[in-house]
Motif scaffolding. Sequence first.
Motif, PDB file in Angstrom:
ATOM      1  N   UNK A  12       0.965  -1.141   0.103  1.00 12.77           N
ATOM      2  CA  UNK A  12       0.186   0.032   0.110  1.00 12.77           C
ATOM      3  C   UNK A  12       0.855   1.301  -0.056  1.00 12.77           C
ATOM      4  N   UNK A  13       0.585   2.150  -0.963  1.00 15.88           N
ATOM      5  CA  UNK A  13       1.306   3.633  -0.909  1.00 15.88           C
ATOM      6  C   UNK A  13       0.771   4.409   0.044  1.00 15.88           C
ATOM      7  N   UNK A  14       1.573   4.719   1.126  1.00 22.85           N
ATOM      8  CA  UNK A  14       0.954   5.431   2.423  1.00 22.85           C
ATOM      9  C   UNK A  14       1.659   6.980   2.150  1.00 22.85           C
ATOM     10  N   UNK A  15       2.559   7.159   1.397  1.00 21.19           N
ATOM     11  CA  UNK A  15       3.343   8.510   1.459  1.00 21.19           C
ATOM     12  C   UNK A  15       3.386   9.037  -0.041  1.00 21.19           C
ATOM     13  N   UNK A  16       3.254  10.191  -0.259  1.00 20.24           N
ATOM     14  CA  UNK A  16       3.282  10.628  -1.716  1.00 20.24           C
ATOM     15  C   UNK A  16       4.713  10.690  -2.614  1.00 20.24           C
ATOM     16  N   UNK A  17       5.119  10.004  -3.523  1.00 19.98           N
ATOM     17  CA  UNK A  17       6.328  10.178  -4.335  1.00 19.98           C
ATOM     18  C   UNK A  17       6.726  11.465  -4.709  1.00 19.98           C
ATOM     19  N   UNK A  18       6.026  12.428  -4.553  1.00 19.55           N
ATOM     20  CA  UNK A  18       6.244  13.843  -5.209  1.00 19.55           C
ATOM     21  C   UNK A  18       7.533  14.194  -4.240  1.00 19.55           C
ATOM     22  N   UNK A  19       8.727  14.786  -5.082  1.00 17.28           N
ATOM     23  CA  UNK A  19       9.864  15.417  -4.322  1.00 17.28           C
ATOM     24  C   UNK A  19      10.871  14.294  -4.285  1.00 17.28           C
ATOM     25  N   UNK A  20      10.518  12.984  -4.514  1.00 13.45           N
ATOM     26  CA  UNK A  20      11.303  11.918  -4.475  1.00 13.45           C
ATOM     27  C   UNK A  20      12.359  11.860  -5.737  1.00 13.45           C
ATOM     28  N   UNK A  26       9.567   5.811 -10.273  1.00 14.77           N
ATOM     29  CA  UNK A  26       9.430   4.850 -11.373  1.00 14.77           C
ATOM     30  C   UNK A  26       9.192   3.456 -10.626  1.00 14.77           C
ATOM     31  N   UNK A  27       9.823   3.306  -9.595  1.00 14.85           N
ATOM     32  CA  UNK A  27       9.658   1.953  -8.659  1.00 14.85           C
ATOM     33  C   UNK A  27       8.153   2.020  -8.246  1.00 14.85           C
ATOM     34  N   UNK A  28       7.655   3.189  -7.837  1.00  9.00           N
ATOM     35  CA  UNK A  28       6.261   3.136  -7.155  1.00  9.00           C
ATOM     36  C   UNK A  28       5.230   2.715  -8.523  1.00  9.00           C
ATOM     37  N   UNK A  29       5.519   3.424  -9.494  1.00  7.44           N
ATOM     38  CA  UNK A  29       4.794   2.851 -10.888  1.00  7.44           C
ATOM     39  C   UNK A  29       4.882   1.411 -11.104  1.00  7.44           C
TER      40      UNK A  29
END
Length: 62
Positions: A12-20, A26-29
Amino acid sequence: MTTQEQTTVKVQLVKSPIGTKESHRATVRGLGLRKINSVSELQDTPAVRGMINKISYLVKVL
């Protein structure tokens, strides 16, 4: 033929990947996650475990 039970892992994605880093986004996607709180069920392989480990600060394993 015997069918092997494939173990799966829910992520489950619990934190935004913005700013990473771009590679982390790309790993999240790559794990099939889009929005916050989205859940993806994946086969439990060493490659998937490595991806989860890389972005462990963004996801929660269920």
